[in-house]
Structure formats: structure tokens, C-alpha cells
Scaffold this motif. Sequence first.
Motif, PDB file in Angstrom:
ATOM      1  N   UNK A  96      63.101  42.067  58.214  1.00 46.62           N
ATOM      2  CA  UNK A  96      63.332  43.398  56.840  1.00 46.62           C
ATOM      3  C   UNK A  96      63.601  42.741  55.608  1.00 46.62           C
ATOM      4  N   UNK A  97      62.232  41.609  55.415  1.00 46.77           N
ATOM      5  CA  UNK A  97      63.035  41.428  53.742  1.00 46.77           C
ATOM      6  C   UNK A  97      61.354  41.462  53.523  1.00 46.77           C
ATOM      7  N   UNK A  98      60.880  42.201  52.203  1.00 47.33           N
ATOM      8  CA  UNK A  98      59.966  41.857  51.915  1.00 47.33           C
ATOM      9  C   UNK A  98      59.417  40.470  50.615  1.00 47.33           C
ATOM     10  N   UNK A  99      58.402  39.913  51.214  1.00 46.32           N
ATOM     11  CA  UNK A  99      58.278  38.743  50.429  1.00 46.32           C
ATOM     12  C   UNK A  99      56.012  39.507  49.716  1.00 46.32           C
ATOM     13  N   UNK A 100      56.179  38.799  48.333  1.00 43.13           N
ATOM     14  CA  UNK A 100      55.169  38.733  47.965  1.00 43.13           C
ATOM     15  C   UNK A 100      54.576  37.768  47.130  1.00 43.13           C
ATOM     16  N   UNK A 101      53.715  37.509  47.105  1.00 44.91           N
ATOM     17  CA  UNK A 101      52.603  36.806  46.045  1.00 44.91           C
ATOM     18  C   UNK A 101      52.016  37.115  45.198  1.00 44.91           C
ATOM     19  N   UNK A 102      51.912  36.837  44.005  1.00 45.86           N
ATOM     20  CA  UNK A 102      51.148  37.062  42.988  1.00 45.86           C
ATOM     21  C   UNK A 102      49.746  35.980  42.649  1.00 45.86           C
ATOM     22  N   UNK A 103      48.581  36.429  42.671  1.00 49.01           N
ATOM     23  CA  UNK A 103      47.306  35.493  43.504  1.00 49.01           C
ATOM     24  C   UNK A 103      47.305  35.012  41.733  1.00 49.01           C
ATOM     25  N   UNK A 104      47.165  34.031  41.248  1.00 41.92           N
ATOM     26  CA  UNK A 104      46.935  34.043  40.001  1.00 41.92           C
ATOM     27  C   UNK A 104      45.559  33.123  40.297  1.00 41.92           C
ATOM     28  N   UNK A 105      44.734  33.076  38.885  1.00 44.41           N
ATOM     29  CA  UNK A 105      43.494  31.965  38.733  1.00 44.41           C
ATOM     30  C   UNK A 105      43.458  32.009  37.276  1.00 44.41           C
ATOM     31  N   UNK A 106      42.607  31.644  36.804  1.00 44.51           N
ATOM     32  CA  UNK A 106      42.116  31.389  35.757  1.00 44.51           C
ATOM     33  C   UNK A 106      40.565  31.696  34.855  1.00 44.51           C
ATOM     34  N   UNK A 107      41.058  32.448  34.005  1.00 43.53           N
ATOM     35  CA  UNK A 107      39.828  32.742  33.092  1.00 43.53           C
ATOM     36  C   UNK A 107      38.975  31.654  32.793  1.00 43.53           C
ATOM     37  N   UNK A 108      37.933  32.580  32.167  1.00 47.94           N
ATOM     38  CA  UNK A 108      36.902  31.470  31.482  1.00 47.94           C
ATOM     39  C   UNK A 108      37.411  30.589  30.469  1.00 47.94           C
ATOM     40  N   UNK A 109      38.022  31.666  29.204  1.00 47.52           N
ATOM     41  CA  UNK A 109      38.878  30.747  28.101  1.00 47.52           C
ATOM     42  C   UNK A 109      39.929  29.877  28.750  1.00 47.52           C
ATOM     43  N   UNK A 110      40.317  30.273  30.054  1.00 46.31           N
ATOM     44  CA  UNK A 110      41.494  28.914  30.450  1.00 46.31           C
ATOM     45  C   UNK A 110      43.255  29.318  30.859  1.00 46.31           C
ATOM     46  N   UNK A 111      43.006  30.691  30.450  1.00 50.27           N
ATOM     47  CA  UNK A 111      44.275  31.395  30.169  1.00 50.27           C
ATOM     48  C   UNK A 111      44.537  31.514  32.390  1.00 50.27           C
ATOM     49  N   UNK A 112      45.780  31.669  32.003  1.00 45.09           N
ATOM     50  CA  UNK A 112      46.214  31.975  33.421  1.00 45.09           C
ATOM     51  C   UNK A 112      46.428  32.844  33.564  1.00 45.09           C
ATOM     52  N   UNK A 113      46.097  34.062  34.629  1.00 45.22           N
ATOM     53  CA  UNK A 113      46.563  35.480  35.231  1.00 45.22           C
ATOM     54  C   UNK A 113      46.772  35.770  36.166  1.00 45.22           C
ATOM     55  N   UNK A 114      47.173  37.578  36.730  1.00 42.61           N
ATOM     56  CA  UNK A 114      46.636  37.792  37.736  1.00 42.61           C
ATOM     57  C   UNK A 114      45.724  38.729  37.927  1.00 42.61           C
ATOM     58  N   UNK A 115      45.663  38.350  39.516  1.00 40.43           N
ATOM     59  CA  UNK A 115      44.009  39.053  39.482  1.00 40.43           C
ATOM     60  C   UNK A 115      43.525  40.437  39.631  1.00 40.43           C
ATOM     61  N   UNK A 116      42.907  40.520  40.009  1.00 44.02           N
ATOM     62  CA  UNK A 116      42.929  42.174  39.736  1.00 44.02           C
ATOM     63  C   UNK A 116      42.401  42.978  38.143  1.00 44.02           C
ATOM     64  N   UNK A 117      43.699  44.484  38.361  1.00 41.94           N
ATOM     65  CA  UNK A 117      44.033  44.850  37.374  1.00 41.94           C
ATOM     66  C   UNK A 117      44.503  44.259  36.033  1.00 41.94           C
ATOM     67  N   UNK A 118      44.753  42.703  36.503  1.00 46.82           N
ATOM     68  CA  UNK A 118      45.396  41.890  34.999  1.00 46.82           C
ATOM     69  C   UNK A 118      45.191  41.160  34.697  1.00 46.82           C
ATOM     70  N   UNK A 119      44.070  41.190  34.771  1.00 50.12           N
ATOM     71  CA  UNK A 119      43.137  40.356  34.168  1.00 50.12           C
ATOM     72  C   UNK A 119      43.260  39.516  32.846  1.00 50.12           C
ATOM     73  N   UNK A 120      43.493  41.036  32.084  1.00 50.16           N
ATOM     74  CA  UNK A 120      43.280  41.512  30.925  1.00 50.16           C
ATOM     75  C   UNK A 120      45.167  40.584  30.439  1.00 50.16           C
ATOM     76  N   UNK A 121      45.888  40.122  31.121  1.00 56.11           N
ATOM     77  CA  UNK A 121      47.409  39.574  30.247  1.00 56.11           C
ATOM     78  C   UNK A 121      47.304  38.258  31.262  1.00 56.11           C
ATOM     79  N   UNK A 122      47.641  37.436  29.541  1.00 53.17           N
ATOM     80  CA  UNK A 122      47.582  36.285  30.262  1.00 53.17           C
ATOM     81  C   UNK A 122      48.583  35.243  30.262  1.00 53.17           C
ATOM     82  N   UNK A 123      49.090  34.780  31.459  1.00 59.33           N
ATOM     83  CA  UNK A 123      50.377  34.275  31.219  1.00 59.33           C
ATOM     84  C   UNK A 123      51.116  33.776  30.031  1.00 59.33           C
ATOM     85  N   UNK A 124      52.117  33.715  29.240  1.00 60.20           N
ATOM     86  CA  UNK A 124      52.687  32.651  28.118  1.00 60.20           C
ATOM     87  C   UNK A 124      52.329  31.597  28.636  1.00 60.20           C
ATOM     88  N   UNK A 125      51.750  30.524  27.138  1.00 60.71           N
ATOM     89  CA  UNK A 125      51.874  28.933  27.168  1.00 60.71           C
ATOM     90  C   UNK A 125      53.126  28.200  27.428  1.00 60.71           C
TER      91      UNK A 125
END
Length: 183
Positions: A96-125
Motif C-alpha cells: 500500500x505504499x506508492x513508489x515513483x521514479x522520475x525519468x531523467x534525460x540529458x538535453x542537447x546542451x548537456x543539462x539533466x532534466x526530467x522528461x516530458x513537461x519538465x525539460x525546460x527545468x534543468x537540475x542544478x549542477x
Amino acid sequence: MPFKSIGGNLENPNPVQLELISEIHEALTARSIPHWLGGGSALDFLLGEVTRVHGDVDWAIWKSDASDVTACLGTMGYSSQRVRHPEEHIGFYKFDQYVSFGLLEKTQGGDVVTSGRWTDWPYPHGAFCAPDGRLGDLSCPILSAEAQLDEKVNFHKHPAGAPLREEDLPAIERLRRYIAGRR
């Protein structure tokens, strides 16, 4: 530690969640699948103490590892959950516990982002280079304090985000104090 030994209850799912964190970390490590604990549990592991009861467990993985993670968790008794935005995350239930995995990818510029609607928000270095977090005898990779703070402070500002939650305010202050204390 076997599940039967934790003795959790439904009002405080943290013991169950800690068992799930432990078994997921062990299973993904054994398969050489990079993974990082996020959300409120990451703060607990950063500070070394349980800060509050959490409604779920959040992880981040590379999008290219999603099918391997799904197969792995399936063999461990997790049931896959249909999610609203499968390009962004995958979800599972166990005990009865929910476990979620955000899906990471790298942009062409090399930033790491979460896929989908979040590709415009890179994770901090350095978001994925933090030392492992620890809570009691458990340790696992976590998002850096800076990445955790960025998420808490800015999530509600993103078009796909949700309103700032009252429970996030103490987390923001703790993260700010933690980061300031390291300087």
C-alpha cells in the motif's frame, strides 16, 4: 532486513517506506542501475533523521533504465501503476505504499532534466554527485541538497507544478540551514 521485522503501521508508513527504499536500492545497485532518492525521503537521508511522515517514495533514474527498473520491481512483488504522464515517471505499489521514479534525460546542451513537461527545468549542477545519504543503518544515493532546495522552492512556479505545500516550508528552511552550514 526482512519486511516482517519492521512492525510499521498505516498511520506512520515510514518504517514500511524505509524497507522499500532499502530493497529497491539493493536491487538496483546489484543490477548497476543508477538511482537517486528524491522528495521528502531524500531530505531525511540528507539530515539523518525522519522529518515527517511521507505519502510516497520518490526516486530519479535515467529514462533509458525505465524498462529494466519495471522488470526488476515486477520480480520483487511491486505492482505497476498507470500514471498520467508516463513520459515523465513510472509508478508502483507495494504494501500500500506508492513508489515513483522520475525519468531523467540529458538535453542537447548537456543539462539533466526530467522528461516530458519538465525539460525546460534543468537540475542544478552536481545534483547527482552528492555523497550517499544515511538514515540509521541505511544509506543510498540522494539528490544533492541544492537540487532538493531548488525543487522545493521552484516546483510551484513551474507551469506543470502544484501549489507550494505548507509542509514544504520547514523543509526549505532546513535545506537552507544545511547548505549555509557547509559553507
